[in-house]
Scaffold this active site. Structure first.
Site, PDB file in Angstrom:
ATOM      1  N   CYS A 167       0.807  -1.221   0.000  1.00  0.00           N
ATOM      2  CA  CYS A 167       0.000   0.000   0.000  1.00  0.00           C
ATOM      3  C   CYS A 167       0.838   1.269   0.000  1.00  0.00           C
ATOM      4  O   CYS A 167       0.285   2.375  -0.032  1.00  0.00           O
ATOM      5  CB  CYS A 167      -0.946  -0.013   1.195  1.00  0.00           C
ATOM      6  SG  CYS A 167      -1.960  -1.510   1.253  1.00  0.00           S
ATOM      7  N   HIS A 307      -2.845   8.027   6.036  1.00  0.00           N
ATOM      8  CA  HIS A 307      -3.065   6.691   5.464  1.00  0.00           C
ATOM      9  C   HIS A 307      -4.472   6.246   5.830  1.00  0.00           C
ATOM     10  O   HIS A 307      -5.196   5.745   4.974  1.00  0.00           O
ATOM     11  CB  HIS A 307      -2.010   5.727   5.983  1.00  0.00           C
ATOM     12  CG  HIS A 307      -2.028   4.392   5.325  1.00  0.00           C
ATOM     13  ND1 HIS A 307      -1.959   4.240   3.947  1.00  0.00           N
ATOM     14  CD2 HIS A 307      -2.116   3.124   5.829  1.00  0.00           C
ATOM     15  CE1 HIS A 307      -2.000   2.941   3.645  1.00  0.00           C
ATOM     16  NE2 HIS A 307      -2.104   2.257   4.769  1.00  0.00           N
ATOM     17  N   GLU A 318      -1.293   5.231  13.594  1.00  0.00           N
ATOM     18  CA  GLU A 318      -0.913   6.403  12.813  1.00  0.00           C
ATOM     19  C   GLU A 318      -1.091   7.677  13.637  1.00  0.00           C
ATOM     20  O   GLU A 318      -0.267   8.607  13.551  1.00  0.00           O
ATOM     21  CB  GLU A 318      -1.727   6.492  11.525  1.00  0.00           C
ATOM     22  CG  GLU A 318      -1.283   7.639  10.629  1.00  0.00           C
ATOM     23  CD  GLU A 318      -1.971   7.667   9.275  1.00  0.00           C
ATOM     24  OE1 GLU A 318      -1.533   8.464   8.415  1.00  0.00           O
ATOM     25  OE2 GLU A 318      -2.938   6.904   9.070  1.00  0.00           O
ATOM     26  N   LYS A 339      -9.662   7.987   2.206  1.00  0.00           N
ATOM     27  CA  LYS A 339     -10.124   6.598   2.041  1.00  0.00           C
ATOM     28  C   LYS A 339     -11.544   6.431   2.566  1.00  0.00           C
ATOM     29  O   LYS A 339     -12.219   5.453   2.231  1.00  0.00           O
ATOM     30  CB  LYS A 339      -9.183   5.624   2.762  1.00  0.00           C
ATOM     31  CG  LYS A 339      -7.826   5.439   2.100  1.00  0.00           C
ATOM     32  CD  LYS A 339      -6.996   4.390   2.838  1.00  0.00           C
ATOM     33  CE  LYS A 339      -5.645   4.162   2.197  1.00  0.00           C
ATOM     34  NZ  LYS A 339      -4.705   5.285   2.382  1.00  0.00           N
ATOM     35  N   HIS A 344      -9.822   1.836  -0.012  1.00  0.00           N
ATOM     36  CA  HIS A 344      -8.360   1.679   0.000  1.00  0.00           C
ATOM     37  C   HIS A 344      -7.903   1.083  -1.329  1.00  0.00           C
ATOM     38  O   HIS A 344      -8.189  -0.062  -1.625  1.00  0.00           O
ATOM     39  CB  HIS A 344      -7.966   0.776   1.165  1.00  0.00           C
ATOM     40  CG  HIS A 344      -6.505   0.718   1.440  1.00  0.00           C
ATOM     41  ND1 HIS A 344      -5.554   1.319   0.638  1.00  0.00           N
ATOM     42  CD2 HIS A 344      -5.812   0.102   2.439  1.00  0.00           C
ATOM     43  CE1 HIS A 344      -4.355   1.088   1.130  1.00  0.00           C
ATOM     44  NE2 HIS A 344      -4.489   0.365   2.233  1.00  0.00           N
ATOM     45  N   PHE A 403       1.721  -3.415   4.044  1.00  0.00           N
ATOM     46  CA  PHE A 403       2.082  -4.723   4.585  1.00  0.00           C
ATOM     47  C   PHE A 403       3.578  -4.959   4.363  1.00  0.00           C
ATOM     48  O   PHE A 403       4.136  -4.603   3.325  1.00  0.00           O
ATOM     49  CB  PHE A 403       1.301  -5.828   3.876  1.00  0.00           C
ATOM     50  CG  PHE A 403      -0.119  -6.000   4.357  1.00  0.00           C
ATOM     51  CD1 PHE A 403      -0.684  -5.178   5.314  1.00  0.00           C
ATOM     52  CD2 PHE A 403      -0.909  -7.029   3.837  1.00  0.00           C
ATOM     53  CE1 PHE A 403      -1.994  -5.359   5.743  1.00  0.00           C
ATOM     54  CE2 PHE A 403      -2.216  -7.219   4.259  1.00  0.00           C
ATOM     55  CZ  PHE A 403      -2.765  -6.385   5.213  1.00  0.00           C
TER      56      PHE A 403
END
Length: 416
Positions: A167, A307, A318, A339, A344, A403
């Site tokens: 991502c 994010h 975050e 998002k 996403h 990830f």
């Protein structure tokens, strides 16, 4: 590379294919109006799946950007990339020709590449045998083909690459393109991210690792970053592309400048394959490195495009990372997760979110975080809840985390 020889880099064009609009203007209007792009999946029969919602790109026709033969030989993620790149070049009024082709490059990231083609061809293989697989299967599915096909369609012969950092891929691609222009290896770069991973196998895989929202009965409110009742992210698809140019090159041709890109920080958690390190140490370092690279202090930051995935682990981590990196100023910065509207986009998220960030700077307006109804006590910053806000934006950051522990922060500022 020393500061003495670094070239300044500006954004002169944007392109966007998203669940809330298929042009930059439509996308921006969707963002500031708080448009929801999440609905029941229509790309395939998802009735057997635990999650049946996603942010699909709607009313998109690849033939607006390429002929039918070309479109047929591309996976959907490459179609999105080429389309958004053509939009961005047109927006920048940048023509690639024999005189400058070798000085214009492409870096477009993708988390998984042509998963749709891979799944379809596996079915062909199992049902009809190996001799019936398409000769275009491999070049359609490999993740670098978005960058390769964009170069073929635009004539860009300069540096060409692809980040595949989950991502963070779109943001890594923009940051790497920034570095190439800074170092004098290109005059302009077409960069960003693209993804089209709303497929049966992908949906099943993300559901199996408990990453998705299962709010099937209420898709419009499923993506709810920083909200106490969030239960996972919602998959999206599309592409976001920036045209980066060496500043003097852009000025000399009279280009409109949206913003200047001034910083790039990337780190790794080195902790877990899917979970962020508790406390957000890795993400905080990425933010700090971007600020250091840009030569700006935390107090100069006006806005952060977070994010903000809407997962229990990401949003609180975050938040902690932003506090760690910015100190007390974290409570004074406007933050939003777009998002909440688009879902996403995995490797494409950094691309469309960078577009959102530079448009926020150019328009002095902050996109909202929709569906923020019951704030999580651990998420106690200013997330521009539900309604967009008019505000002067001098410096903005865009965060992307993937990830594998990949952390990327891009820093932009108003061009003067």
């Amino acid at each position: 590379m020393t500061d003495l020889i670094r070239k300044r880099v500006v954004v002169t064009g944007v392109g966007a294919i998203t669940p809330i609009g298929n042009t930059p203007a439509e996308y921006w209007e969707g963002l500031v109006s708080g448009r929801n792009g999440i609905s029941e999946i229509t790309l395939f029969d998802a009735s057997r799946h635990a999650c049946r919602i996603a942010g699909e790109v709607k009313n998109y026709d690849p033939h607006d950007y390429m002929d039918r033969k070309e479109a047929k030989r591309m996976d959907r993620f490459s179609q999105f990339a080429v389309s958004a790149a053509k939009q961005a070049l047109a927006d920048a009024q940048l023509t690639i020709n024999d005189l400058n082709a070798e000085q214009v490059g492409v870096i477009i990231g993708s988390g998984v590449g042509g998963l749709k083609v891979m799944e379809e061809q596996q079915t062909v293989y199992l049902n009809r045998g190996p001799d019936r697989c398409s000769p275009f299967m491999i070049p359609m599915m490999i993740a670098n083909m978005a960058a390769g096909l964009t170069a073929i369609h635009t004539g860009a012969k300069g540096p060409n690459s692809c980040s595949v950092t989950a991502c963070a891929a779109g943001s890594n691609s923009i940051g790497d393109a920034f570095r190439l222009i800074q170092g004098g290896y290109a005059q302009a770069m077409i960069c960003g991210g693209a993804e089209a991973a709303i497929t049966p196998l992908s949906l099943a895989g993300f559901a199996a690792c408990k990453a998705l929202s299962f709010r099937n009965d209420d898709p419009a409110h499923a993506s709810r970053p920083f909200d106490k009742n969030r239960d996972g992210f919602v998959m999206g698809e599309g592409a976001g592309i920036l045209i980066l140019e060496e500043m003097q090159h852009a000025i000399s041709r009279g280009a409109r400048i949206y913003a200047e890109i001034v910083g790039y920080g990337m780190t790794c958690d080195a902790y877990h394959i899917t979970s962020p390190v508790p406390g957000g140490e890795g993400a905080a370092r990425a933010i700090q490195l971007a600020l250091k690279d840009a030569g700006i202090t935390p107090e100069m930051v006006s806005y952060i495009n977070a994010h903000g995935t809407s997962t229990p682990a990401n949003d609180s981590t975050e938040t902690a990372a932003m506090k760690r990196a910015l100190g007390d100023h974290a409570y004074k910065v406007a933050i939003s997760s777009t998002k909440s509207m688009t879902g996403h986009l995995l490797g494409g998220s950094g691309g469309i979110e960078a577009v959102a960030t530079v448009l926020a700077i150019a328009n002095d307006r902050l996109p909202p975080t929709i569906n923020l109804e019951n704030p999580d006590p651990e998420c106690d910053l200013d997330y521009v809840a539900n309604v967009s806000r008019v505000a002067r934006v001098e410096v903005a950051l865009s965060n992307s985390f993937g990830f594998g522990g990949h952390n990327v922060t891009l820093a932009f500022k108003k061009h003067v």
